[in-house]
Enzyme design. Structure first.
Site, mmCIF file in Angstrom:
data_model
loop_
_atom_site.group_PDB
_atom_site.id
_atom_site.type_symbol
_atom_site.label_atom_id
_atom_site.label_comp_id
_atom_site.label_asym_id
_atom_site.label_seq_id
_atom_site.Cartn_x
_atom_site.Cartn_y
_atom_site.Cartn_z
ATOM 1 N N GLY A 180 0.798 -1.238 0.000
ATOM 2 C CA GLY A 180 0.000 0.000 0.000
ATOM 3 C C GLY A 180 0.825 1.278 0.000
ATOM 4 O O GLY A 180 1.000 1.893 1.032
ATOM 5 N N GLY B 217 10.310 0.537 4.007
ATOM 6 C CA GLY B 217 9.348 0.956 2.975
ATOM 7 C C GLY B 217 8.325 1.925 3.548
ATOM 8 O O GLY B 217 8.063 2.991 2.976
ATOM 9 N N ASP C 128 13.774 -8.436 10.998
ATOM 10 C CA ASP C 128 15.107 -8.593 10.387
ATOM 11 C C ASP C 128 16.211 -7.830 11.135
ATOM 12 O O ASP C 128 17.393 -8.102 10.923
ATOM 13 C CB ASP C 128 15.084 -8.112 8.930
ATOM 14 C CG ASP C 128 14.023 -8.815 8.103
ATOM 15 O OD1 ASP C 128 13.659 -9.955 8.458
ATOM 16 O OD2 ASP C 128 13.560 -8.223 7.109
ATOM 17 N N ARG D 209 23.059 -36.933 10.841
ATOM 18 C CA ARG D 209 22.777 -36.210 9.599
ATOM 19 C C ARG D 209 23.336 -34.788 9.618
ATOM 20 O O ARG D 209 23.594 -34.230 10.684
ATOM 21 C CB ARG D 209 21.255 -36.079 9.414
ATOM 22 C CG ARG D 209 20.591 -37.336 8.952
ATOM 23 C CD ARG D 209 19.085 -37.171 9.007
ATOM 24 N NE ARG D 209 18.416 -38.284 8.336
ATOM 25 C CZ ARG D 209 17.139 -38.611 8.534
ATOM 26 N NH1 ARG D 209 16.411 -37.932 9.396
ATOM 27 N NH2 ARG D 209 16.609 -39.616 7.879
ATOM 28 N N GLY E 120 15.268 -12.927 7.312
ATOM 29 C CA GLY E 120 16.214 -11.835 7.590
ATOM 30 C C GLY E 120 16.480 -10.952 6.397
ATOM 31 O O GLY E 120 17.286 -10.038 6.465
ATOM 32 N N ARG E 121 15.835 -11.272 5.277
ATOM 33 C CA ARG E 121 16.025 -10.534 4.026
ATOM 34 C C ARG E 121 17.508 -10.476 3.676
ATOM 35 O O ARG E 121 18.133 -11.527 3.649
ATOM 36 C CB ARG E 121 15.438 -9.121 4.148
ATOM 37 C CG ARG E 121 14.654 -8.718 2.917
ATOM 38 C CD ARG E 121 14.015 -7.376 3.113
ATOM 39 N NE ARG E 121 12.671 -7.477 3.619
ATOM 40 C CZ ARG E 121 11.586 -7.657 2.863
ATOM 41 N NH1 ARG E 121 11.702 -7.727 1.568
ATOM 42 N NH2 ARG E 121 10.405 -7.752 3.407
ATOM 43 N N GLU F 58 18.232 -16.510 4.637
ATOM 44 C CA GLU F 58 17.566 -16.578 3.323
ATOM 45 C C GLU F 58 18.221 -15.681 2.273
ATOM 46 O O GLU F 58 18.068 -15.912 1.080
ATOM 47 C CB GLU F 58 16.091 -16.186 3.458
ATOM 48 C CG GLU F 58 15.895 -14.734 3.880
ATOM 49 C CD GLU F 58 14.438 -14.278 3.905
ATOM 50 O OE1 GLU F 58 13.554 -15.035 3.486
ATOM 51 O OE2 GLU F 58 14.197 -13.143 4.350
ATOM 52 N N ARG G 240 19.052 -33.195 5.628
ATOM 53 C CA ARG G 240 17.637 -32.817 5.676
ATOM 54 C C ARG G 240 17.562 -31.298 5.857
ATOM 55 O O ARG G 240 18.435 -30.699 6.499
ATOM 56 C CB ARG G 240 16.916 -33.487 6.850
ATOM 57 C CG ARG G 240 16.799 -34.991 6.703
ATOM 58 C CD ARG G 240 15.824 -35.382 5.606
ATOM 59 N NE ARG G 240 15.625 -36.819 5.555
ATOM 60 C CZ ARG G 240 16.354 -37.665 4.842
ATOM 61 N NH1 ARG G 240 17.379 -37.210 4.118
ATOM 62 N NH2 ARG G 240 16.094 -38.954 4.848
ATOM 63 N N HIS H 3 7.343 -18.219 7.844
ATOM 64 C CA HIS H 3 6.594 -17.195 8.595
ATOM 65 C C HIS H 3 6.323 -17.540 10.050
ATOM 66 O O HIS H 3 5.828 -16.686 10.792
ATOM 67 C CB HIS H 3 5.282 -16.892 7.864
ATOM 68 C CG HIS H 3 5.520 -16.114 6.602
ATOM 69 N ND1 HIS H 3 5.957 -16.708 5.447
ATOM 70 C CD2 HIS H 3 5.448 -14.799 6.345
ATOM 71 C CE1 HIS H 3 6.108 -15.784 4.514
ATOM 72 N NE2 HIS H 3 5.808 -14.612 5.027
HETATM 73 O O1 F6P Z 1 11.009 -8.235 6.441
HETATM 74 C C1 F6P Z 1 10.406 -9.254 7.170
HETATM 75 C C2 F6P Z 1 10.315 -10.517 6.352
HETATM 76 O O2 F6P Z 1 9.721 -11.522 7.148
HETATM 77 C C3 F6P Z 1 11.640 -11.005 5.766
HETATM 78 O O3 F6P Z 1 12.444 -11.640 6.731
HETATM 79 C C4 F6P Z 1 11.142 -11.882 4.644
HETATM 80 O O4 F6P Z 1 12.092 -11.963 3.619
HETATM 81 C C5 F6P Z 1 9.921 -11.159 4.163
HETATM 82 O O5 F6P Z 1 9.497 -10.321 5.207
HETATM 83 C C6 F6P Z 1 8.801 -12.044 3.735
HETATM 84 O O6 F6P Z 1 7.777 -11.234 3.244
HETATM 85 P P1 F6P Z 1 6.337 -11.768 2.858
HETATM 86 O O7 F6P Z 1 5.570 -11.965 4.115
HETATM 87 O O8 F6P Z 1 5.771 -10.684 2.007
HETATM 88 O O9 F6P Z 1 6.532 -13.062 2.128
#
Ligand code: F6P
Length: 354
Positions: free
Chosen positions: A79, A120, A143, A178, A186-187, A238, A272, A278
Site C-alpha cells: 500500500g 518501505g 530482520d 545427519r 532476515g532478508r 535466506e 535434511r 513465517h
Molecule cells: O522483512 C520481514 C520478512 O519476514 C523477511 O524476513 C522476509 O524476507 C519477508 O518479510 C517475507 O515477506 P512476505 O511476508 O511478504 O513473504
C-alpha cells in the site's frame, strides 16, 4: 502548549511480534497522559483511502492485546499512496493518491499520525511529511536491519522461535548422524541467522555478509566426523549469495534446499532441510519485545506532543531517542564480518564457510 487533539495510528509492511504492544502503549499514553482521541487506520496507508474503515481506539479496544502477535489494525506491504496500484478496464494502473490520503486524514480530524513500519513504510512517511503531513514513525522488522535503531522489536521473538527450532533439530540430527540445514528469514541481513545460530549451538552459519563455498562447509563436516561428531547443524540466512559452484543449480527452490542439495552431493552425507518461514513472524512477543515496543509507542506519542514531526523513535544503547526519518531510510544495517559477534562465533569453532 500542544495543539493536538486527535491522532491516527497505522501499521505497514510485514507484521512483527510487538506491533500490538506499540498500538496499546500509544493509545494508552495518548489517552491517559494527553487526553487525545486516537483513530486506528487499517491496513497501512490503505486505511486512509477509505476513511469509513477507520475506527476509534479506546482503552477498551487495546485491552488484552499486549501478548498477541500480528496487528489488530491489519497491514499490507503493497500500500504505497504515491504509487497506488488499481485496475481500470482490466488494466493495472499506478496513480499518486497521496493528496487524497492527506485530505482524508484531515477530514477525520487527525492532527498527527504515527506509522509503525519498516524501511518501505518509513520512506512513505517521509514523503507524506515532505507534503506537510504531521507524522512520526516507529521502526519495525524482525530482520533487525534498520540503521536508525540498535534493535527493532520483533527481532528477539524471531530469534527465540528460530533458536527453539535449532534446539529441536539438534537432537534428531545427532540421533540420525545427519547434516541438518535450517533456513531462517532476515532478508539481506544475517542477524536472525547469526543470533539463532549462536544461541542454538549451530556448527555452520551462512550469512549474506560473508561469502562461503560448499567445499569449505564439507571439509568442516568431514573434520567433525573425524573427531566423532557425526552430525552438523547448518543455519542459513535466506539472503545469502550463492557461490559460483552452485550457480548451475535449478533456481526457484528456497536457498536452504539448494545449500542442502549441494552439501549432500559433495559430502555424500544424509542431509535434511527445514525452511522456517513465517513461523518466525508469528506468535506472542517475548518480554524483551513487549518492553521495547511499549517504550517506542510511548515515545512516539511524546514526540508528537513535542512537535517532533518527520522523526522516527529509536533505541541507542540503553536510551530511546528520535532521529530524522530522512537520515534513517534507505540504509541497511548489516553484520560487520569482522565484528565482535562474528569473532566470538569463530572463537568457539563456528564455521562461516569462508
Ligand atoms: O522483512 C520481514 C520478512 O519476514 C523477511 O524476513 C522476509 O524476507 C519477508 O518479510 C517475507 O515477506 P512476505 O511476508 O511478504 O513473504
Amino acid at each position: 502548549m500542544s495543539e493536538i487533539r486527535c491522532i491516527g495510528i497505522g501499521t505497514g509492511g510485514g507484521d512483527a511480534p510487538g506491533l500490538n504492544a506499540v498500538i496499546r502503549a500509544a493509545v494508552k499514553s495518548a489517552i491517559l497522559k494527553y487526553h487525545w482521541k486516537v483513530i486506528g487506520i487499517p491496513d497501512g496507508f490503505d486505511g486512509l483511502i477509505w476513511p469509513e474503515k477507520t475506527f476509534e481506539l479506546t482503552l477498551k479496544s487495546v485491552s488484552g492485546i499486549l501478548p498477541r502477535g500480528g496487528t489488530i489494525l491489519g497491514t499490507t506491504n503493497r500500500g504505497n499512496p504515491f504509487q497506488y496500484k488499481s485496475s481500470q478496464n482490466g488494466q493495472e494502473c499506478v496513480r499518486d493518491i497521496s493528496d487524497q490520503v492527506i485530505s482524508n486524514a484531515k477530514k477525520l480530524g487527525m492532527d498527527a499520525i504515527i506509522t509503525v513500519g519498516g524501511d518501505g513504510s518509513q520512506k512513505i512517511a517521509l514523503e507524506l511529511f515532505q507534503k506537510g503531513m504531521k507524522i512520526v514513525a516507529v521502526p519495525k522488522t524482525i530482520d533487525n536491519d534498520l540503521c536508525a535503531t540498535d534493535v527493532t522489536f520483533g527481532f528477539d521473538t524471531a530469534v527465540t522461535t528460530a533458536t527453539d527450532a535449532v534446539d529441536k533439530i539438534h537432537t534428531t540430527a545427532e540421533s540420525h548422524h545427519r547434516v541438518m540445514v535450517i533456513e531462517v528469514m532476515g532478508r539481506d541481513a544475517g542477524w536472525i541467522a547469526l543470533h539463532a545460530g549462536i544461541a542454538g549451538g549451530a556448527h555452520v552459519i551462512l550469512i549474506p555478509e560473508i561469502s562461503f563455498t560448499v567445499q569449505n562447509i564439507c571439509d568442516y563436516v568431514r573434520r567433525r566426523d573425524g573427531y566423532g561428531k557425526r552430525f552438523t547443524i547448518v543455519v542459513v540466512a535466506e539472503g545469502i549469495t550463492l557461490p559460483l559452484e552452485m550457480k548451475h543449480m535449478v533456481r526457484g527452490l528456497p536457498v536452504g534446499n539448494m545449500v542442502g542439495d549441494a552439501i549432500a552431493l559433495l559430502s555424500r552425507k544424509e542431509v535434511r532441510v527445514s525452511v522456517l518461514g513465517h513461523i518466525q513472524r508469528g506468535g506472542s512477543p517475548t518480554p524483551y519485545d513487549r518492553v521495547l515496543a511499549t517504550r517506542f509507542g510511548v515515545a512516539a506519542v511524546d514526540l508528537i506532543a513535542a512537535g517532533g514531526f518527520g522523526k522516527t523513535v529509536c533505541l541507542k544503547g540503553e536510551h530511546i531517542r528520535a532521529v530524522d526519518i530522512a537520515d534513517a531510510v534507505g540504509q541497511m544495517k548489516g553484520i560487520d564480518p569482522h565484528g565482535e559477534l562474528v569473532e566470538a562465533a569463530r572463537a568457539i569453532g563456528i564455521c562461516f564457510g569462508d
